[in-house]
Design a protein around this motif. Sequence first.
Motif, PDB file in Angstrom:
ATOM      1  N   HIS A  89       0.811  -1.217   0.000  1.00  0.00           N
ATOM      2  CA  HIS A  89       0.000   0.000   0.000  1.00  0.00           C
ATOM      3  C   HIS A  89       0.838   1.258   0.000  1.00  0.00           C
ATOM      4  O   HIS A  89       0.425   2.282  -0.516  1.00  0.00           O
ATOM      5  CB  HIS A  89      -1.036  -0.006   1.127  1.00  0.00           C
ATOM      6  N   LYS A  90       2.035   1.195   0.577  1.00  0.00           N
ATOM      7  CA  LYS A  90       2.892   2.385   0.517  1.00  0.00           C
ATOM      8  C   LYS A  90       3.401   2.572  -0.908  1.00  0.00           C
ATOM      9  O   LYS A  90       3.426   3.683  -1.431  1.00  0.00           O
ATOM     10  CB  LYS A  90       4.072   2.228   1.475  1.00  0.00           C
ATOM     11  N   LEU A  91       3.801   1.480  -1.504  1.00  0.00           N
ATOM     12  CA  LEU A  91       4.262   1.537  -2.888  1.00  0.00           C
ATOM     13  C   LEU A  91       3.144   2.073  -3.779  1.00  0.00           C
ATOM     14  O   LEU A  91       3.350   2.961  -4.603  1.00  0.00           O
ATOM     15  CB  LEU A  91       4.664   0.120  -3.327  1.00  0.00           C
ATOM     16  N   ALA A  92       1.939   1.557  -3.547  1.00  0.00           N
ATOM     17  CA  ALA A  92       0.799   2.000  -4.342  1.00  0.00           C
ATOM     18  C   ALA A  92       0.516   3.475  -4.113  1.00  0.00           C
ATOM     19  O   ALA A  92       0.205   4.209  -5.051  1.00  0.00           O
ATOM     20  CB  ALA A  92      -0.426   1.164  -3.982  1.00  0.00           C
ATOM     21  N   SER A  93       0.663   3.930  -2.855  1.00  0.00           N
ATOM     22  CA  SER A  93       0.422   5.348  -2.559  1.00  0.00           C
ATOM     23  C   SER A  93       1.372   6.219  -3.370  1.00  0.00           C
ATOM     24  O   SER A  93       0.952   7.213  -3.976  1.00  0.00           O
ATOM     25  CB  SER A  93       0.626   5.636  -1.073  1.00  0.00           C
ATOM     26  N   GLY A  94       2.647   5.862  -3.368  1.00  0.00           N
ATOM     27  CA  GLY A  94       3.628   6.642  -4.109  1.00  0.00           C
ATOM     28  C   GLY A  94       3.309   6.667  -5.594  1.00  0.00           C
ATOM     29  O   GLY A  94       3.303   7.724  -6.229  1.00  0.00           O
ATOM     30  N   THR A  95       3.008   5.497  -6.134  1.00  0.00           N
ATOM     31  CA  THR A  95       2.705   5.408  -7.558  1.00  0.00           C
ATOM     32  C   THR A  95       1.489   6.251  -7.903  1.00  0.00           C
ATOM     33  O   THR A  95       1.471   6.978  -8.895  1.00  0.00           O
ATOM     34  CB  THR A  95       2.416   3.939  -7.934  1.00  0.00           C
ATOM     35  N   LEU A  96       0.471   6.161  -7.037  1.00  0.00           N
ATOM     36  CA  LEU A  96      -0.757   6.913  -7.279  1.00  0.00           C
ATOM     37  C   LEU A  96      -0.496   8.407  -7.317  1.00  0.00           C
ATOM     38  O   LEU A  96      -1.038   9.120  -8.163  1.00  0.00           O
ATOM     39  CB  LEU A  96      -1.770   6.604  -6.179  1.00  0.00           C
ATOM     40  N   ILE A  97       0.349   8.892  -6.386  1.00  0.00           N
ATOM     41  CA  ILE A  97       0.646  10.325  -6.373  1.00  0.00           C
ATOM     42  C   ILE A  97       1.206  10.736  -7.726  1.00  0.00           C
ATOM     43  O   ILE A  97       0.755  11.711  -8.343  1.00  0.00           O
ATOM     44  CB  ILE A  97       1.647  10.675  -5.243  1.00  0.00           C
ATOM     45  N   VAL A  98       2.176   9.965  -8.221  1.00  0.00           N
ATOM     46  CA  VAL A  98       2.793  10.301  -9.507  1.00  0.00           C
ATOM     47  C   VAL A  98       1.753  10.271 -10.617  1.00  0.00           C
ATOM     48  O   VAL A  98       1.633  11.209 -11.415  1.00  0.00           O
ATOM     49  CB  VAL A  98       3.943   9.324  -9.818  1.00  0.00           C
ATOM     50  N   LEU A  99       0.976   9.198 -10.651  1.00  0.00           N
ATOM     51  CA  LEU A  99      -0.007   9.049 -11.731  1.00  0.00           C
ATOM     52  C   LEU A  99      -1.047  10.162 -11.710  1.00  0.00           C
ATOM     53  O   LEU A  99      -1.412  10.698 -12.749  1.00  0.00           O
ATOM     54  CB  LEU A  99      -0.695   7.679 -11.633  1.00  0.00           C
ATOM     55  N   ILE A 100      -1.518  10.488 -10.513  1.00  0.00           N
ATOM     56  CA  ILE A 100      -2.551  11.520 -10.432  1.00  0.00           C
ATOM     57  C   ILE A 100      -2.011  12.852 -10.943  1.00  0.00           C
ATOM     58  O   ILE A 100      -2.649  13.535 -11.745  1.00  0.00           O
ATOM     59  CB  ILE A 100      -3.064  11.662  -8.983  1.00  0.00           C
ATOM     60  N   CYS A 147       7.882   5.596  -3.799  1.00  0.00           N
ATOM     61  CA  CYS A 147       7.914   4.389  -4.621  1.00  0.00           C
ATOM     62  C   CYS A 147       9.254   3.676  -4.490  1.00  0.00           C
ATOM     63  O   CYS A 147       9.302   2.477  -4.218  1.00  0.00           O
ATOM     64  CB  CYS A 147       7.741   4.734  -6.092  1.00  0.00           C
ATOM     65  N   ILE A 148      10.332   4.418  -4.705  1.00  0.00           N
ATOM     66  CA  ILE A 148      11.643   3.768  -4.715  1.00  0.00           C
ATOM     67  C   ILE A 148      11.936   3.150  -3.355  1.00  0.00           C
ATOM     68  O   ILE A 148      12.399   2.011  -3.263  1.00  0.00           O
ATOM     69  CB  ILE A 148      12.744   4.780  -5.104  1.00  0.00           C
ATOM     70  N   VAL A 149      11.645   3.879  -2.288  1.00  0.00           N
ATOM     71  CA  VAL A 149      11.909   3.344  -0.953  1.00  0.00           C
ATOM     72  C   VAL A 149      11.161   2.030  -0.752  1.00  0.00           C
ATOM     73  O   VAL A 149      11.726   1.040  -0.277  1.00  0.00           O
ATOM     74  CB  VAL A 149      11.487   4.353   0.149  1.00  0.00           C
ATOM     75  N   ASN A 150       9.908   1.998  -1.158  1.00  0.00           N
ATOM     76  CA  ASN A 150       9.120   0.807  -0.876  1.00  0.00           C
ATOM     77  C   ASN A 150       9.410  -0.344  -1.822  1.00  0.00           C
ATOM     78  O   ASN A 150       9.252  -1.509  -1.454  1.00  0.00           O
ATOM     79  CB  ASN A 150       7.634   1.153  -0.815  1.00  0.00           C
ATOM     80  N   PRO A 198      16.823   0.506   2.999  1.00  0.00           N
ATOM     81  CA  PRO A 198      16.040   1.247   2.004  1.00  0.00           C
ATOM     82  C   PRO A 198      15.661   2.670   2.415  1.00  0.00           C
ATOM     83  O   PRO A 198      15.456   3.524   1.570  1.00  0.00           O
ATOM     84  CB  PRO A 198      14.781   0.394   1.836  1.00  0.00           C
ATOM     85  N   GLU A 199      15.560   2.927   3.717  1.00  0.00           N
ATOM     86  CA  GLU A 199      15.125   4.257   4.125  1.00  0.00           C
ATOM     87  C   GLU A 199      16.287   5.201   4.428  1.00  0.00           C
ATOM     88  O   GLU A 199      16.091   6.280   4.974  1.00  0.00           O
ATOM     89  CB  GLU A 199      14.213   4.155   5.358  1.00  0.00           C
ATOM     90  N   MET A 200      17.499   4.793   4.049  1.00  0.00           N
ATOM     91  CA  MET A 200      18.656   5.599   4.426  1.00  0.00           C
ATOM     92  C   MET A 200      18.695   6.966   3.731  1.00  0.00           C
ATOM     93  O   MET A 200      19.364   7.887   4.182  1.00  0.00           O
ATOM     94  CB  MET A 200      19.945   4.835   4.133  1.00  0.00           C
ATOM     95  N   GLY A 201      17.974   7.099   2.626  1.00  0.00           N
ATOM     96  CA  GLY A 201      18.065   8.327   1.841  1.00  0.00           C
ATOM     97  C   GLY A 201      17.538   9.570   2.539  1.00  0.00           C
ATOM     98  O   GLY A 201      18.045  10.665   2.327  1.00  0.00           O
ATOM     99  N   GLU A 202      16.531   9.384   3.405  1.00  0.00           N
ATOM    100  CA  GLU A 202      15.845  10.565   3.923  1.00  0.00           C
ATOM    101  C   GLU A 202      16.746  11.486   4.715  1.00  0.00           C
ATOM    102  O   GLU A 202      16.740  12.702   4.513  1.00  0.00           O
ATOM    103  CB  GLU A 202      14.636  10.152   4.762  1.00  0.00           C
ATOM    104  N   SER A 203      17.537  10.902   5.639  1.00  0.00           N
ATOM    105  CA  SER A 203      18.358  11.781   6.468  1.00  0.00           C
ATOM    106  C   SER A 203      19.410  12.474   5.609  1.00  0.00           C
ATOM    107  O   SER A 203      19.787  13.611   5.869  1.00  0.00           O
ATOM    108  CB  SER A 203      19.011  10.988   7.597  1.00  0.00           C
ATOM    109  N   PHE A 204      19.865  11.780   4.546  1.00  0.00           N
ATOM    110  CA  PHE A 204      20.835  12.410   3.655  1.00  0.00           C
ATOM    111  C   PHE A 204      20.178  13.524   2.843  1.00  0.00           C
ATOM    112  O   PHE A 204      20.791  14.561   2.596  1.00  0.00           O
ATOM    113  CB  PHE A 204      21.447  11.372   2.717  1.00  0.00           C
ATOM    114  N   LEU A 205      18.955  13.308   2.437  1.00  0.00           N
ATOM    115  CA  LEU A 205      18.250  14.350   1.691  1.00  0.00           C
ATOM    116  C   LEU A 205      18.135  15.609   2.533  1.00  0.00           C
ATOM    117  O   LEU A 205      18.403  16.715   2.078  1.00  0.00           O
ATOM    118  CB  LEU A 205      16.857  13.878   1.278  1.00  0.00           C
TER     119      LEU A 205
END
Lengths: 405, 308, 288
Positions: B271-282, C107-110, C215-222
């Motif tokens: 669902h997190k992956l889907a949330s991110g994708t949805l934001i981009v698509l919208i 997306c990338i993180v997840n 996978p979540e290491m990027g945030e603090s660097f950002l």
Amino acid sequence: MRAHVKRGLCLLVGLAFALGVVLAAAPARAEKKPLVIGVAIALTGKVSKSGKLTLRGYEMWQRDVNAKGGLLGRKVKFKVYDDESNPTTGAKLVERLINRDKVDMIFGPFSSPVTYATSTVTEKYRYPMIAGGSSSSKPFSRGYKYLFQVMRVNNHALLGNLSLLKEKGAKTIAIIHSASIYPASLAKGVVKLSKELGFKVLSVDKYPPKTTDFTSLLLKAKGMNPDVLCLFGYYPDGLAISKQVKELDVNPRHLNVMLGASYDEYGSKKGAGQDANYVSGYTGWEPFMDTPGNKEFVKKYFDQYKDERLMDSHVAYGYLVGEVMQRAVNQVGSFDRDKIRDAIAAMKFSSLMPGQFRVDPKTGMQLGHEWAAFQWQNGKKVIVWPKNVATGEFVYPTPRWRERN
Amino acid sequence: MRKFALLIAALAALCLYPVFMGPYFISMALLIFMYISLAGSWNIISGFAGYISLGHAVFFGFGAYLTALQITNWGTHWLPASLLAGLGASLLAVPVGALCLRLRGPFFAIFMLGLNELMAIIASVFDEITGGAEGISLPILRQIIPLYFAMGLTALSVFLVMSWLESSRFGLRLLSIREDETAADTLGTNTTLYKLIAFIMSAFFPGVVGGFYARYITYIDPETVFNILFSVQMVLMCILGGRGTAWGPVIGATALYLILEFTWANFPHFHKLASGTLIVLIILYAPRGIMGFIYGRGLAQLRPSFRN
Amino acid sequence: MMPTMLTQAVISGLLMGAVYALLALGLTMVFGVMHVINISHGEMLMLGAYVSFWLFHQFGLSPLLAILAAAPLMFAVGALIEKGIVDKIVEDIETNSLLVTFGISICIVNIGIWLWTTDFKAIPYLSGSWFYGSLVFPKPRVVAAVLAFALTALVYFFLKYSRLGKAIRATAGSHDLAATCGIYVKRIYFITFGLASAMGGAAGVLASIMFAIYPEMGESFLMRSFTVIVLGGMGHVVGAMLGGMILGVAEGVGSLYLSGEGGGAISFAILLLILIFRPTGLMGRRAE
């Protein structure tokens, strides 16, 4: 067009009828409904390693009990969700398990924060929960009646290590710990023990759970030059900070890394490798411990999980959760949750762990299990305390980094 | 008139809902109300005024902590405690807004992202006050129907505020800031003041529902209430429904929550992956959200606040 | 506070600052040229770190060589993201590019969590230190800092003297004028975004030999690179280098006095102070 609709309708009605017949016939044919146990545990997230191993313990127990015909004749089934190592997700999922999936029993999650959060739900609905994954005293200090502990509280967990250090002449201690529930309670325990044993605590520093760079904390510790440096956290930060201890050439006479060093991986090439040597920690159970039934248990584990060489105390704790539930149900002779609760509160038996299973009937806190101290020596964990189960001698002091390898 | 009658009927149905429903479905409705309030609050500063906040969960978490602390330390009832927490969140918004809203665009967005992270650290480190990473556990809650109504009323208030923004002078001023701030400034709108007021409003409601949420879930810790997922969902629900509209967040939050509810337990990370994708698509394909379709088909009267 | 300890903290800070600068440079370039704040820039670092981890564990490839693989690979990833997604909204109002890169980041993180779980990974490459008197120079950090500095210098000279670099700078100055001079602006966007991602990826390889990989290491660097570019002035190349060093030292020295818990807040406090007192950054021009 209309014919289509009609045919579709007929089909639907037919299907619904067939479904009804099947549903009505089902209970008559099945012997007994399976007993569904709800589990919300960490399959992902920061404690997923321990969560998965605890779940394996549950599954080993499930196979054992089903092989003998189930609990009071009912086969045991698990309904498993992933709590993502997150307390609120855990609480939400347990609520879902109880309200929506209508499970018969709940088995505990892994980690103290998640236990802390989910127990508010199980307490509300009066589901007894045996927590296989919390050694903190905090979840058990709220007067909850339906929550039980398997691991011994960690306040005194380092008694063995500190006694040995005292014997060898160590005098000062510095502590660096993660600001999380388990490491914090461990740190508090050490401060208290130090007073009793006559150590001087030079400093207690904490870091936010997501920290990856420990340079400044370690520089400070280096400046104080303590005899004993304690690093308390979970596995990832424990490993990272151990690496940086060497990089910054911090040379305490003894290094204690918990929970990090208690994982077998810590001493492997993927972990700290040779640098793990001399590091100590404590443990509630090890596969090579000489307790009743332990050898068979370990063998069974490796038969089932051939491809995985992973094994640690959490499997045993998980198994024990099932065993306690089984004993309680058999004793009560029904699935009455209130009676089961009373049975667990009064229970006493020797398990895979050193000592015995026994909880405080008022708080559910574990009183019977005992902790042992270990030290990494030549790539292996060696039990160094208590003397009666020791498999080796405690080595002190640790040589300086520049003199090693 | 007919519309009005429909609205009354809907409200009546929502009032009777908890009487006929089991605890699971009451919880579900309660959380939908919560997300409507959150998405709506985000809409005020980001949808109407055009200042994207990527860490709006900070007010939610702040409110949750203020409430939990009042309850555990002074035994305050959750209702006044949550309202006070809302005020507290608004107070936090004053200096934050005064400093950051002077700066345009991305500064503000990233600042909020970082502020959320900072508050999580503060909450986990000052453990004498906040209980640290151990979090705070509240007494067991046996009755959730009052919370259902509290959440519902908050959602309704947020909706009314948004409706007002759609048609009021104040709302128009925010829109002018969104469309061309320099021009608005030149024409004599006190942009800083209006942005600040919008920001304070958009902080108040998350603070309040944060308090309700703390009471509902009975256990809070920094990682949970300052979770970036809340910020993500506010953004997503609002843009899914349609930015700068009153109905957008209501529709977006309800739709998305229902979808997630039936998928998330089985695919926790999906669902997190889907949330991110949805934001981009919208943003790429339907930047005006569901309301865009509704207006596009002429199903509702177009409002000036809606971006064309 | 003992002087050795202070010197040590400054050294650690400078070493760290070089990596911050490399990462921030990519962020500031994209902003300067495209007026897009790329929220997913931290994820380029994370992906670079995983490339390095994978190459090390599959083929025993040294992370120093992994840069040669990670940088072109991340260039491709960045260029794809630009062509496929960012390019479509780059002319829109700023809010859209913010939201889109935010979505990409999630997306990338997840995807990362899905593929690799949230377990921390580490590369047991180079451990221990060099010593100079009582001062310690951790090997992984020194190597990372030297490489980061070299790469930053390389990019600097590329921008300053090469034809393409000049075109990029011209585009940053004014899209319209650049277009009039025959520069194909869309192509410059594409290259800039790719180049920035490659730098993020390279920074990730360097981070992989110092820190845990997850996978979540990027945030603090950002967050830190954002502080760096605000410090140095948005879109300002030399400013980013300077900002990186300042942040590194401030964090190193500051956390000695503030104890562990304060350390995480330092970067944020600097960001706040700069936003209040000098929003154009140290090197930035007055006008916004």
